[in-house]
Design an enzyme around this catalytic site. Structure first.
Site, PDB file in Angstrom:
ATOM      1  N   ARG A   1       0.851  -1.016   0.019  1.00 46.29           N
ATOM      2  CA  ARG A   1      -0.185  -0.038   0.517  1.00 46.29           C
ATOM      3  C   ARG A   1       1.286   0.995  -0.011  1.00 46.29           C
ATOM      4  NH1 ARG A   1      -4.746   0.561   4.663  1.00 46.29           N
ATOM      5  NH2 ARG A   1      -3.129   1.228   6.130  1.00 46.29           N
TER       6      ARG A   1
ATOM      7  N   LYS B   1      -2.346   7.059   1.221  1.00 44.96           N
ATOM      8  CA  LYS B   1      -2.239   7.141   2.522  1.00 44.96           C
ATOM      9  C   LYS B   1      -0.907   8.521   2.350  1.00 44.96           C
ATOM     10  CE  LYS B   1      -2.022   4.780   7.028  1.00 44.96           C
ATOM     11  NZ  LYS B   1      -3.125   5.717   7.536  1.00 44.96           N
TER      12      LYS B   1
ATOM     13  N   GLU C   1     -15.729   6.105   6.204  1.00 47.75           N
ATOM     14  CA  GLU C   1     -15.889   5.898   6.737  1.00 47.75           C
ATOM     15  C   GLU C   1     -14.902   7.353   8.266  1.00 47.75           C
ATOM     16  OE1 GLU C   1     -10.885   5.305   5.452  1.00 47.75           O
ATOM     17  OE2 GLU C   1     -11.226   7.718   4.335  1.00 47.75           O
TER      18      GLU C   1
HETATM   19  N1  PMP Z   1      -8.696   5.001   7.389  1.00 46.00           N
HETATM   20  C1  PMP Z   1      -7.988   5.859   7.530  1.00 46.00           C
HETATM   21  C2  PMP Z   1      -8.270   6.908   6.845  1.00 46.00           C
HETATM   22  C3  PMP Z   1      -6.855   5.870   8.276  1.00 46.00           C
HETATM   23  O1  PMP Z   1      -5.963   6.616   8.303  1.00 46.00           O
HETATM   24  C4  PMP Z   1      -6.931   4.422   8.893  1.00 46.00           C
HETATM   25  C5  PMP Z   1      -5.545   3.911   9.093  1.00 46.00           C
HETATM   26  N2  PMP Z   1      -4.167   3.981   8.188  1.00 46.00           N
HETATM   27  C6  PMP Z   1      -7.619   3.578   8.279  1.00 46.00           C
HETATM   28  C7  PMP Z   1      -8.939   3.366   7.431  1.00 46.00           C
HETATM   29  C8  PMP Z   1      -7.869   1.683   8.442  1.00 46.00           C
HETATM   30  O2  PMP Z   1      -6.728   1.179   7.759  1.00 46.00           O
HETATM   31  P1  PMP Z   1      -5.728   0.278   8.349  1.00 46.00           P
HETATM   32  O3  PMP Z   1      -6.694  -0.905   8.859  1.00 46.00           O
HETATM   33  O4  PMP Z   1      -4.217  -0.044   7.494  1.00 46.00           O
HETATM   34  O5  PMP Z   1      -4.696   1.069   9.535  1.00 46.00           O
END
Ligand code: PMP
Length: 287
Positions: A52, A151, A184
Site C-alpha cells: 500500500r 495514505k 470512513e
Molecule cells: N482509514 C483511514 C483514513 C486511516 O488513516 C486508517 C489507518 N491507517 C484506516 C482507515 C484503517 O486502515 P488500516 O486497517 O490499514 O490501519
C-alpha cells in the site's frame, strides 16, 4: 535507552534522526506513510502494508529508492533493533529536500524513515462499552481532489474531522463522502451488521483500503458470514443491529452510538465480539 530510528539506510538514535526544514514532507505534506503493528516481534501483514505504501507513492509520482523486499527487511530491522515485541511502526517517505516552490522536480532525493515504537491504545473501557461517535461536518476528500486511497502525509482532512469529534467528546468521528454517503472514520474503517449480514462501504465510496478491513472481511467470509461492500447512509448506521470500526491501532472496536442514536442494544453486539475474537486469534497467532 533512546530509540533507534531507521533513516535512509542507517539506524540512528532518535535525537539524531532529523529531516531538513526544506523537506517537502514538512513544507507541503508531500509524501506517504504507513502505520503497522507488531505482535510478539512479528509484523502483522507487513507485505500488504508495504504494498500500500508503494501504491500511495506511485499515485503521487514518488519513487521510493528501495525495493519492496528491501523496505520489508528495513522495517523488520527497525523492530528488531529496538527489541519491540508488541509495538507500532510508522514508515514515512517524504519527497525530500527541495526549494520553497511546489515543484517536486527540485527535490534531491526521497527520505525514508521507519520509527518502531510502543503502541498507544484506546482505553480498555471503550472496547468493553463501545464507542459513541458523531458525524463530522467535514466531508472526506473528493477522490478527484486527493484520493483517500492514498495514505499521504496530508492528513488535514481527517484532522479537521477529528477535532470536531474531540470537541463533541468523541475519540473518533464519521466522515461522509461528497455524495453524502458513509465513507470512513478519521483513522478507521466502518462496518455494520444488519440481519446477520456484514456491510461496509466499498473502496469507491472514497476510503482508505484498510489492511484491518481486508483481514476482517476475510475472517467473516471464512466464518460463513455474508459480506457486502455497499454504499451506506447515516440512516443505515442508525438502524443497524451492530457496528464496529477497524484499524491497525484500534483492531476491532465496537460502535454503539452515532449522533446520539443508539445502535442495536447499545452494547457491543455478539457478531462484533465474535469477529473481534477471531481477529485477536489471527494477530496473536501470526500471519
Ligand atoms: N482509514 C483511514 C483514513 C486511516 O488513516 C486508517 C489507518 N491507517 C484506516 C482507515 C484503517 O486502515 P488500516 O486497517 O490499514 O490501519
Amino acid at each position: 535507552m533512546s530509540r533507534l530510528v531507521y533513516i535512509n539506510g542507517a539506524l540512528v538514535p532518535a535525537e539524531q534522526a532529523t529531516v531538513s526544514v526544506f523537506d517537502h514532507g514538512l513544507l507541503y505534506g508531500d509524501g506517504v506513510f504507513e502505520g503497522l503493528r507488531s505482535y510478539g516481534g512479528k509484523i502483522f501483514r507487513l507485505e500488504e502494508h508495504v504494498r500500500r505504501l508503494y501504491e500511495s507513492a506511485r499515485a503521487i509520482c514518488l519513487t521510493i529508492p528501495l525495493t519492496q523486499a528491501e523496505m520489508c527487511a528495513a522495517t523488520q530491522q527497525a523492530v528488531a533493533a529496538n527489541k519491540i515485541q508488541d509495538g507500532y511502526i510508522r514508515s514515512i517517505v517524504t519527497r525530500g529536500v527541495g526549494t520553497l516552490g511546489l515543484d517536486p522536480n527540485h527535490c534531491a532525493s526521497p527520505q525514508v524513515i521507519i520509527i518502531a515504537d510502543a503502541i498507544t491504545l484506546y482505553p480498555a473501557e471503550l472496547y468493553e462499552q463501545g464507542l459513541e461517535i458523531i458525524t463530522s461536518s467535514v466531508i472526506r476528500n473528493h477522490p478527484a481532489a486527493l484520493s483517500p486511497r492514498i495514505k499521504s502525509l496530508n492528513y488535514l482532512n481527517n484532522i479537521l474531522a477529528k477535532i470536531e469529534g474531540l470537541q463533541a467528546g468523541c475519540v473518533e468521528a464519521l466522515m461522509l463522502n461528497h455524495k453524502g454517503e458513509v465513507a470512513e472514520c478519521t483513522g478507521d474503517n466502518i462496518f455494520v451488521i444488519r440481519d446477520g449480514v456484514l456491510l461496509t462501504p466499498p473502496l469507491d465510496a472514497g476510503i482508505l483500503g484498510g489492511i484491518t478491513r481486508d483481514a476482517v472481511i476475510e475472517i467473516a467470509q471464512a466464518a460463513g458470514i455474508e459480506v457486502r461492500e455497499v454504499a451506506l447512509t447515516k440512516h443505515d448506521i442508525y438502524v443497524a443491529d451492530e457496528g464496529f470500526l477497524t484499524g491497525t491501532a484500534a483492531e476491532v472496536i465496537p460502535l454503539v452510538k452515532l449522533d446520539g442514536r443508539t445502535i442495536g442494544t447499545g452494547k457491543p453486539g455478539p457478531l462484533t465480539l465474535d469477529l473481534q475474537q477471531r481477529f485477536h486469534a489471527l494477530t496473536r497467532g501470526g500471519s
